[in-house]
Write a protein that holds these residues in place. Structure first.
Motif, PDB file in Angstrom:
ATOM      1  N   UNK A 169      -2.487  -2.499   9.903  1.00 30.28           N
ATOM      2  CA  UNK A 169      -1.409  -2.833   8.983  1.00 30.28           C
ATOM      3  C   UNK A 169      -1.940  -3.080   7.584  1.00 30.28           C
ATOM      4  N   UNK A 170      -1.042  -3.546   6.712  1.00 31.76           N
ATOM      5  CA  UNK A 170      -1.418  -3.824   5.321  1.00 31.76           C
ATOM      6  C   UNK A 170      -1.295  -5.317   5.060  1.00 31.76           C
ATOM      7  N   UNK A 171      -2.390  -5.914   4.621  1.00 34.22           N
ATOM      8  CA  UNK A 171      -2.403  -7.329   4.239  1.00 34.22           C
ATOM      9  C   UNK A 171      -2.352  -7.411   2.722  1.00 34.22           C
ATOM     10  N   UNK A 172      -1.413  -8.190   2.204  1.00 33.22           N
ATOM     11  CA  UNK A 172      -1.274  -8.330   0.755  1.00 33.22           C
ATOM     12  C   UNK A 172      -1.790  -9.691   0.287  1.00 33.22           C
ATOM     13  N   UNK A 173      -1.999  -9.793  -1.027  1.00 29.86           N
ATOM     14  CA  UNK A 173      -2.454 -11.032  -1.656  1.00 29.86           C
ATOM     15  C   UNK A 173      -3.824 -11.457  -1.105  1.00 29.86           C
ATOM     16  N   UNK A 209      -9.864  -0.800   4.228  1.00 24.46           N
ATOM     17  CA  UNK A 209      -9.756  -0.123   2.936  1.00 24.46           C
ATOM     18  C   UNK A 209      -9.080  -1.040   1.923  1.00 24.46           C
ATOM     19  N   UNK A 210      -9.721  -1.245   0.788  1.00 25.99           N
ATOM     20  CA  UNK A 210      -9.210  -2.135  -0.258  1.00 25.99           C
ATOM     21  C   UNK A 210      -8.526  -1.317  -1.344  1.00 25.99           C
ATOM     22  N   UNK A 211      -7.320  -1.728  -1.702  1.00 28.48           N
ATOM     23  CA  UNK A 211      -6.565  -1.076  -2.771  1.00 28.48           C
ATOM     24  C   UNK A 211      -6.227  -2.113  -3.835  1.00 28.48           C
ATOM     25  N   UNK A 212      -6.929  -2.049  -4.962  1.00 31.75           N
ATOM     26  CA  UNK A 212      -6.728  -3.025  -6.037  1.00 31.75           C
ATOM     27  C   UNK A 212      -5.666  -2.591  -7.034  1.00 31.75           C
ATOM     28  N   UNK A 266      -5.137  -4.951   1.346  1.00 29.68           N
ATOM     29  CA  UNK A 266      -6.189  -4.477   2.250  1.00 29.68           C
ATOM     30  C   UNK A 266      -5.515  -3.778   3.431  1.00 29.68           C
ATOM     31  N   UNK A 267      -5.850  -2.513   3.605  1.00 29.59           N
ATOM     32  CA  UNK A 267      -5.285  -1.704   4.679  1.00 29.59           C
ATOM     33  C   UNK A 267      -6.249  -1.709   5.865  1.00 29.59           C
TER      34      UNK A 267
END
Length: 333
Positions: free
Chosen positions: A114-118, A151-154, A170-171
């Motif tokens: 999943x996608x974790x935000x913040x 995978x980090x998406x800034x 962070x995916x």
């Protein structure tokens, strides 16, 4: 007639520079052996004042350090695994509707997708405590950030404020993790609320950093009734918040396991007070000093931008409504 502007070297992204500075300072802080007493250990005020001092110095650095200290406190409270030597930790527990992580138990162990935000410190941490939804409820896991599938998406972060905290999405794709505690262990422990006051201490430090520019200006320029009134107003605000933190620290040390059931009420009060104090300090300092320091004092401008963003972790009237409901329910018993 045409005019050609010589801009010199291409400017670097100030956000990237901020991340590099905060990450380097965070690494150096931990390398020197920085550590804090655990909440409720008898030195809670010492813990919060150390966080306040970092917040006054540099809010993005304080955000990273607070997350590391909170992660260690969580692991100690719920009996989690011992972190590796030299680990740089954080806690990624935000769960907005558009950013959810699912935990699945397999024959080989737990895995997250999943996608974790913040996710603050996404590029500098070595591991993070991550909340995720499993079949038996919300759980906490220790995630090694070197694992395949992370995978980090800034790119979502657009604001200059708190850019140095390197907060990203962070995916996760089928990433193996270590479970920490039982279902709801993260939320149902007293330390969840004690940790929330630690964040408020960082906000208090940020407010002090912004207020320092006002006091320095007042000293340099000498007597002025309106400026002195602003200095007095800010001093009263900060002194009141400091007194609240002292009282809260004594109460936490006297009842670390929250046998009285007051931890949530206490934390919500102090967080609301810290958020209001920070907002009022920003307003008083901004109105008194005008645009000058925001335009020409890079350090002050950065503090204002950082504090403005960081204070929004308190959700204003929504959090006050939750607090008021708790007060009403307790009064009705």
């Amino acid at each position: 007639m045409s005019i050609t502007l010589d801009t010199g070297e291409q400017r670097r992204d100030p956000g990237e520079d901020a991340v590099r500075r905060a990450s380097a300072d965070f690494r150096e802080l931990l390398r020197t052996g920085w550590s804090l007493p655990l909440p409720g250990s008898g030195a809670t005020l010492e813990r919060w004042r150390a966080l306040m001092g970092l917040g006054e110095r540099d809010l993005p650095l304080a955000r990273l350090a607070e997350g590391h200290a909170d992660a260690l406190a969580v692991l100690a409270e719920v009996g989690g695994p011992e972190p590796a030597a030299g680990a740089r930790l954080g806690v990624w527990a935000a769960e907005p509707p558009q950013g959810r992580v699912t935990a699945t138990r397999t024959a080989a162990g737990w895995r997250l997708s999943g996608r974790k935000q913040w996710c603050s410190g996404a590029g500098v941490l070595t591991a993070a405590l991550v909340t995720a939804t499993a079949e038996d409820g919300r759980r906490l896991f220790l995630l090694d950030l070197d694992r395949v599938g992370v995978r980090v998406d800034s790119s979502p972060w657009a604001n200059a404020g708190m850019a140095g905290s390197d907060t990203a999405d962070v995916h996760l794709t089928d990433v193996p993790v270590v479970p920490v505690g039982a279902p709801r262990a993260y939320l149902d422990r007293p330390g969840f609320w004690h940790g929330g006051i630690g964040v408020a201490a960082v906000w208090a430090g940020g407010a002090r950093g912004v207020a320092a520019t006002l006091l320095r200006t007042a000293v340099e320029r000498g007597p002025d009734p309106l400026r002195d009134a602003a200095v007095g107003a800010v001093d009263v605000l900060l002194a009141g918040l400091d007194a609240a933190l002292q009282t809260a620290a004594a109460e936490v040390d006297a009842d670390p396991r929250d046998t009285a059931g007051t931890a949530q009420l206490r934390a919500q009060r102090v967080r609301a007070l810290a958020a209001r104090t920070g907002d009022e300090v920003l307003g008083v300092v901004g109105r008194t000093l005008g645009a000058g320091p925001l335009a020409h004092d890079a350090a002050h401008a950065a503090r204002v931008a950082d504090l403005t963003v960081y204070l929004r972790q308190h959700h204003g009237e929504r959090d006050l409504a939750a607090h008021g409901a708790l007060v009403r329910e307790r009064a009705a018993r």
